[in-house]
Design a protein around this motif. Structure first.
Motif: not given
Length: 275
Positions: A119-120, A123, A149, A184
């Motif tokens: 997660r996160g 990107a 993302d 995303a």
């Protein structure tokens, strides 16, 4: 701009967890987790994981998702991987393993995990799709990859001049640091391109006024990082102060980000052989 006293506005949208001027990087990580964990847990809870599943949490942060996964797989295990592990407690769960590594160079044997979650993270990498393919290779046949993302909406569409200025400056700062704030949107297609099946996605809005946690997290980030935008000439100090001052008021309401969760399943061995 609202005539309501600043202290009252700040109290209205505060979670009570932070005192102005007394914040840390850990505060931001924990607020981020509190804001986004509900969607993450909802997605993960719908997957058919057995109590003995082996899980990899990429970019574990302060460990909220990793700890939750440990409770879901009591007879399995969770590997929490991050380039910064200072907030992770190795004694929190007997089935938790902490790895101080970069996902771009980490090595796991093919078929090591029933679930990989990030997660996160992707990107912010130079080549997110190559890392995505590596994570797919770490899955057992039938295992699940969940990637989350944030798609940042165009700052020029913000409803106020100060919002356009600040969001534009923040976007330029993030892009200069190597982040692709549009990636995303391509997530579901990237999962399909990596050979996953049963691909699905979930999107939810984030931004000023979406929740008290949104306001608290945005305010904290700007108190910690806003001076960089000012020093680089991306925004004026007055614009930064005005944006923070308006947080928690109706005038600040906006959708700036779409929190995107996408997931898919690695094909079973017999399917891969026949393809």
């Amino acid at each position: 701009m609202s005539s309501q006293p600043r202290a009252e506005r700040e109290q209205r949208h505060s979670t009570g967890a932070l005192a102005p001027g007394a914040v840390s990087a850990l505060d931001q990580v924990r607020l981020f987790e509190a804001r986004h964990d509900p969607q993450t847990r909802a997605v993960l809870a719908d997957l058919p994981l057995s109590p003995s599943a082996r899980c990899l949490e990429v970019g574990a942060g302060a460990g909220s998702v990793a700890h939750w996964l440990c409770e879901q797989v009591p007879h399995g295990g969770v590997v929490a991987l991050d380039i910064d592990v200072r907030y992770l407690d190795p004694t929190a769960h007997r089935n938790l393993e902490i790895r101080h590594e970069d996902v771009t160079t980490a090595l796991f044997a093919p078929g090591s995990f029933d679930l990989v979650h990030a997660r996160g993270v992707l990107a912010h990498l130079p080549d997110p799709e190559s890392v995505l393919h590596r994570m797919v290779s770490w899955l057992v046949p039938g295992g699940w990859l969940v990637v989350e993302d944030f798609y940042h909406l165009p700052p020029e569409d913000a409803p106020t001049p100060v919002g356009r200025a600040l969001l534009g400056g923040y976007r330029r700062q993030m892009a200069d640091s190597g982040a692709d704030l549009r990636w995303a949107r391509r997530l579901p297609r990237a999962l399909t391109g990596a050979g996953l099946e049963s691909v699905k996605a979930r999107v939810s809005p984030a931004g000023p006024g979406q929740s008290s946690l949104d306001d608290e997290l945005i305010g904290l980030r700007l108190r910690q990082e806003g001076s960089i935008l000012v020093e680089r000439g991306l925004v004026m100090r007055e614009e930064l102060d005005a944006f923070v001052l308006e947080l928690g008021t109706e005038g600040a309401w906006d959708i700036t980000v779409l929190a995107t969760s996408a997931w898919g399943r690695r094909r079973a061995e017999h399917q891969e052989v026949s393809s």
